[in-house]
Design a protein around this motif. Structure first.
Motif, PDB file in Angstrom:
ATOM      1  N   ASP A  81     -20.006  12.039 -66.025  1.00 23.65           N
ATOM      2  CA  ASP A  81     -21.232  12.536 -66.668  1.00 23.65           C
ATOM      3  C   ASP A  81     -21.955  13.524 -65.755  1.00 23.65           C
ATOM      4  O   ASP A  81     -22.479  14.559 -66.211  1.00 23.65           O
ATOM      5  CB  ASP A  81     -22.148  11.359 -67.012  1.00 23.65           C
ATOM      6  CG  ASP A  81     -21.600  10.521 -68.157  1.00 23.65           C
ATOM      7  OD1 ASP A  81     -20.726  11.034 -68.887  1.00 23.65           O
ATOM      8  OD2 ASP A  81     -22.041   9.369 -68.315  1.00 23.65           O
ATOM      9  N   ARG A  82     -21.986  13.218 -64.444  1.00 25.56           N
ATOM     10  CA  ARG A  82     -22.661  14.131 -63.507  1.00 25.56           C
ATOM     11  C   ARG A  82     -21.914  15.468 -63.424  1.00 25.56           C
ATOM     12  O   ARG A  82     -22.536  16.538 -63.404  1.00 25.56           O
ATOM     13  CB  ARG A  82     -22.739  13.483 -62.126  1.00 25.56           C
ATOM     14  CG  ARG A  82     -23.764  12.371 -62.019  1.00 25.56           C
ATOM     15  CD  ARG A  82     -24.035  12.026 -60.551  1.00 25.56           C
ATOM     16  NE  ARG A  82     -22.840  11.567 -59.876  1.00 25.56           N
ATOM     17  CZ  ARG A  82     -22.451  10.293 -59.841  1.00 25.56           C
ATOM     18  NH1 ARG A  82     -23.160   9.367 -60.461  1.00 25.56           N
ATOM     19  NH2 ARG A  82     -21.356   9.947 -59.198  1.00 25.56           N
ATOM     20  N   ARG A 141     -20.130  16.805 -65.748  1.00 24.61           N
ATOM     21  CA  ARG A 141     -20.384  17.544 -66.995  1.00 24.61           C
ATOM     22  C   ARG A 141     -21.744  18.214 -66.970  1.00 24.61           C
ATOM     23  O   ARG A 141     -21.897  19.374 -67.358  1.00 24.61           O
ATOM     24  CB  ARG A 141     -20.290  16.560 -68.165  1.00 24.61           C
ATOM     25  CG  ARG A 141     -20.549  17.182 -69.534  1.00 24.61           C
ATOM     26  CD  ARG A 141     -20.866  16.106 -70.545  1.00 24.61           C
ATOM     27  NE  ARG A 141     -22.040  15.350 -70.114  1.00 24.61           N
ATOM     28  CZ  ARG A 141     -22.387  14.171 -70.642  1.00 24.61           C
ATOM     29  NH1 ARG A 141     -21.657  13.628 -71.586  1.00 24.61           N
ATOM     30  NH2 ARG A 141     -23.474  13.547 -70.211  1.00 24.61           N
ATOM     31  N   ASP A 142     -22.753  17.465 -66.479  1.00 22.05           N
ATOM     32  CA  ASP A 142     -24.105  18.039 -66.424  1.00 22.05           C
ATOM     33  C   ASP A 142     -24.175  19.208 -65.440  1.00 22.05           C
ATOM     34  O   ASP A 142     -24.884  20.196 -65.684  1.00 22.05           O
ATOM     35  CB  ASP A 142     -25.105  16.946 -66.029  1.00 22.05           C
ATOM     36  CG  ASP A 142     -25.211  15.849 -67.083  1.00 22.05           C
ATOM     37  OD1 ASP A 142     -24.832  16.124 -68.244  1.00 22.05           O
ATOM     38  OD2 ASP A 142     -25.643  14.735 -66.738  1.00 22.05           O
ATOM     39  N   ASP A 143     -23.459  19.075 -64.309  1.00 22.73           N
ATOM     40  CA  ASP A 143     -23.491  20.155 -63.312  1.00 22.73           C
ATOM     41  C   ASP A 143     -22.810  21.419 -63.807  1.00 22.73           C
ATOM     42  O   ASP A 143     -23.146  22.533 -63.378  1.00 22.73           O
ATOM     43  CB  ASP A 143     -22.803  19.688 -62.026  1.00 22.73           C
ATOM     44  CG  ASP A 143     -23.587  18.571 -61.347  1.00 22.73           C
ATOM     45  OD1 ASP A 143     -24.783  18.404 -61.668  1.00 22.73           O
ATOM     46  OD2 ASP A 143     -22.988  17.849 -60.522  1.00 22.73           O
ATOM     47  N   SER A 144     -21.839  21.267 -64.692  1.00 19.13           N
ATOM     48  CA  SER A 144     -21.100  22.438 -65.182  1.00 19.13           C
ATOM     49  C   SER A 144     -21.866  23.206 -66.245  1.00 19.13           C
ATOM     50  O   SER A 144     -21.464  24.310 -66.607  1.00 19.13           O
ATOM     51  CB  SER A 144     -19.742  21.987 -65.741  1.00 19.13           C
ATOM     52  OG  SER A 144     -19.932  21.155 -66.882  1.00 19.13           O
ATOM     53  N   ARG A 145     -22.928  22.623 -66.756  1.00 12.58           N
ATOM     54  CA  ARG A 145     -23.678  23.311 -67.821  1.00 12.58           C
ATOM     55  C   ARG A 145     -24.605  24.371 -67.237  1.00 12.58           C
ATOM     56  O   ARG A 145     -25.039  24.283 -66.116  1.00 12.58           O
ATOM     57  CB  ARG A 145     -24.500  22.285 -68.621  1.00 12.58           C
ATOM     58  CG  ARG A 145     -23.640  21.381 -69.491  1.00 12.58           C
ATOM     59  CD  ARG A 145     -24.477  20.364 -70.225  1.00 12.58           C
ATOM     60  NE  ARG A 145     -23.654  19.574 -71.135  1.00 12.58           N
ATOM     61  CZ  ARG A 145     -24.108  18.529 -71.816  1.00 12.58           C
ATOM     62  NH1 ARG A 145     -25.377  18.176 -71.703  1.00 12.58           N
ATOM     63  NH2 ARG A 145     -23.312  17.872 -72.609  1.00 12.58           N
TER      64      ARG A 145
END
Length: 266
Positions: free
Chosen positions: A259-260, A262-266
């Motif tokens: 999840d982290r 994924r959030d960092d890639s946004r």
């Protein structure tokens, strides 16, 4: 389109060879349901055994009576057929016997259904549940949500852990399953852990098992659910309660890390 019939002997031969060499695949018992994985599976097998024995006794009795009649009243011995108008005692006897047999099977089956459908709380192991980190308000029951979708099973555990294809469960702990589907009709089936249960969109089926020993229990979707239905396998890995607790913690860490990322890639 080529006919399927010529392939049937080859399929039968492959099946026999697989049984002979104990190949690792999901299958029902050759004559009776499989047992040895969970108490409810054992009870289903016991019920089948009783009914099978009674059916065998009736089959043998009818076959012997038929053979006796064919030999005793064959045309070379009795050229003129006897004109029998009935036997009241015999007719009453077989009517009472057949009725009694049916009533016995019905009553015996009804007495077993409750223990097959619902786990016996008295035989639960609270110590194993505690070691596995399962609270459930003191009931010691692990609830797992099973979701079918073309062509994979998803398992959702308490506290946010998730797995696909393979369910991990602790030995000695009652596991209750809530089974549903996201697309088409599927059927959850691990032969050694009980019967088949439908996975229907918009409907939740319930079943349970309690693993008696560590190991791998293989299963297969038992409802034709699409062109890749044969690929929709499933398995339950039974582990010690402490190992289950470590596995859940690891799954949660992996999910949080994903999840982290994924959030960092946004």
């Amino acid at each position: 389109m080529a006919s399927v019939a010529p392939r049937l002997p080859a399929v039968a031969l492959i099946t026999v060879i697989a049984y002979a060499f104990d190949c690792d695949f999901a299958a029902a018992g050759a004559l009776l349901p499989e047992r040895g994985g969970s108490p409810n599976a054992d009870r289903i097998a016991s019920l089948y055994t009783v009914v099978l024995i009674l059916a065998a006794v009736v089959f043998v009795g009818v076959t012997v009576a038929l053979a006796f009649a064919l030999v005793r009243y064959r045309s070379t011995r009795s050229p003129t057929a006897a004109q029998i108008r009935g036997n009241t005692r015999l007719e009453i006897a077989w009517t009472v016997a057949a009725t009694g047999l049916i009533v016995f099977i019905a009553v015996f089956s009804l007495t077993k259904f409750g223990a097959i459908e619902h786990p016996d709380r008295a035989e639960a192991n609270p110590a194993a549940a505690s070691e596995a980190g399962i609270g459930d308000a003191g009931h010691g029951v692990l609830h797992i949500r099973v979701v079918g979708r073309q062509y994979i099973w998803m398992f959702q555990y308490p506290n946010g852990a998730t797995s696909f294809q393979e369910m991990v469960a602790p030995v000695g702990v009652t596991v209750e399953l809530d089974i549903s589907s996201r697309d088409v009709a599927h059927s959850w089936w691990i032969p050694k852990l009980g019967g088949k249960f439908d996975a229907i969109p918009g409907y939740v089926s319930h079943t349970w098992f309690r693993l008696e020993r560590a190991g791998l229990y293989r299963g297969q979707c038992a409802e034709l659910c699409g062109r890749n239905h044969a690929d929709m396998t499933a398995q339950v890995r039974a582990v010690a309660p402490a190992e289950y607790a470590r596995w859940v913690a690891r799954q949660k860490r992996l999910i949080a890390a994903a999840d982290r990322a994924r959030d960092d890639s946004r």
